[in-house]
Scaffold this active site. Sequence first.
Site, PDB file in Angstrom:
ATOM      1  N   CYS A 113      41.377  39.882  44.229  1.00 40.91           N
ATOM      2  CA  CYS A 113      41.904  41.251  44.378  1.00 40.91           C
ATOM      3  C   CYS A 113      43.293  41.296  45.011  1.00 40.91           C
ATOM      4  CB  CYS A 113      40.924  42.118  45.154  1.00 40.91           C
ATOM      5  SG  CYS A 113      39.377  42.369  44.264  1.00 40.91           S
ATOM      6  N   HIS A 255      45.224  48.093  47.557  1.00 39.48           N
ATOM      7  CA  HIS A 255      44.226  47.683  46.563  1.00 39.48           C
ATOM      8  C   HIS A 255      43.060  48.665  46.613  1.00 39.48           C
ATOM      9  CE1 HIS A 255      41.136  45.674  44.462  1.00 39.48           C
ATOM     10  NE2 HIS A 255      40.479  45.309  45.535  1.00 39.48           N
ATOM     11  N   ASN A 285      36.950  49.628  41.277  1.00 41.21           N
ATOM     12  CA  ASN A 285      37.736  48.501  41.783  1.00 41.21           C
ATOM     13  C   ASN A 285      38.042  47.570  40.613  1.00 41.21           C
ATOM     14  OD1 ASN A 285      38.610  46.060  42.824  1.00 41.21           O
ATOM     15  ND2 ASN A 285      37.207  46.073  44.569  1.00 41.21           N
TER      16      ASN A 285
END
Length: 340
Positions: A113, A255, A285
Amino acid sequence: MRTRVAVLAGLGSALPPHVVTNDDLAARMDTSDAWIRSRTGIVERRVVAPGSATSDLAIAAGRRAMDSAGAPDIGAVVLATATPDHPCPATGPTVAAGLGLGTVPAFDVGAVCSGFLYALATGAGLIAAAVADNVLVIGADAFTTIVDPDDRTTAPIFADGAGAVVLRAGTADEPGALRETELASDGMQADLIRIPAGGSRQRSHHSTAPPEEHYLTMRGSEVFKNAVLRMTESSHTVLARTGWSTDEVDLLVGHQANVRILQAVADQLGVVRERAYVNIAHTGNTAAASIPLALDDAVREGRLNPGDKVLLTAFGAGTTWGALTLTWPDGLARPRQQAA
Ligand code: COA
């Protein structure tokens, strides 16, 4: 000799067309729309169709970023992904070929990520080293392909998508210049989020490892705390190096892991929540794709204007994290986000 600095010159993104709502998930596992919304901020997410892969999303986003940059001569492709089309080879060359970029250097960066920030720094390095004048940096992931569709601790969170930017060689005083970057990792925390089997440690095959060990596992609350801590620390570091106060940040683009993580980072930094960009409700996500997808959405919503001071920060499996400052460029065409 003046240092060659990377300047943001193009932006684009792509989402697969298929939408999965919280209610769709609640129909097949012990969860609810109310739980997912209140604990994560996610309302729906996009999921790749069977037979589609990360490179399909990456090519669509990359093409839009190149169009938005005025079709420059791309000299390298850096793809951040944790879900390559195949374990071997890397997916970057497939993406470069799909974009018709000939024999340019193309490779993957694996920082999950945080991958897009690692890829941006890598792209900036290729420009500084004069390997390329224009670099296509893509974050793309199809995380739904590595998540157990029946696991309520991961399936509601992770999703699929891609975002891309073009970096060009320029100078530090130009709008759009990447300013300061911090990247970090802590391999002692490698087991916080991982797929146990399928690598060289615990080799592939359902015959040698139980099926569930081929899916992503996550220790959610520890990830949550570490994400807040590390993104806050990194952000402080790059702001200090850039010489910006938190009051000066026009947009914090973190993020998109969980809306509560994003709010906690903003609160701890002292950035008002209205300046912390959130689009997770409709994307989930999307791992390496989340920051460029958020930038693209923010541009289309008129939240990013030339000269704005922008702070990016991310945390991911590895564990890895980082932050980066840049100013928003002039004349970046408003890209349209379309289905891949
Ligand atoms: N639906 C309903 N209940 C759920 C659930 C779901 N989808 N998932 C977990 N629960 C339950 C748990 O079983 C637990 O029940 P218990 O109290 O009876 O044991 C309860 O909800 C609380 O679980 P917990 O894991 O402590 O919840 P949380 O508030 O930490 O939220 C996450 C869970 C995963 C949303 C949160 O930890 C998180 O977002 N972590 C970071 C994830 C992330 O960002 N990962 C990627 C990083 S790059």
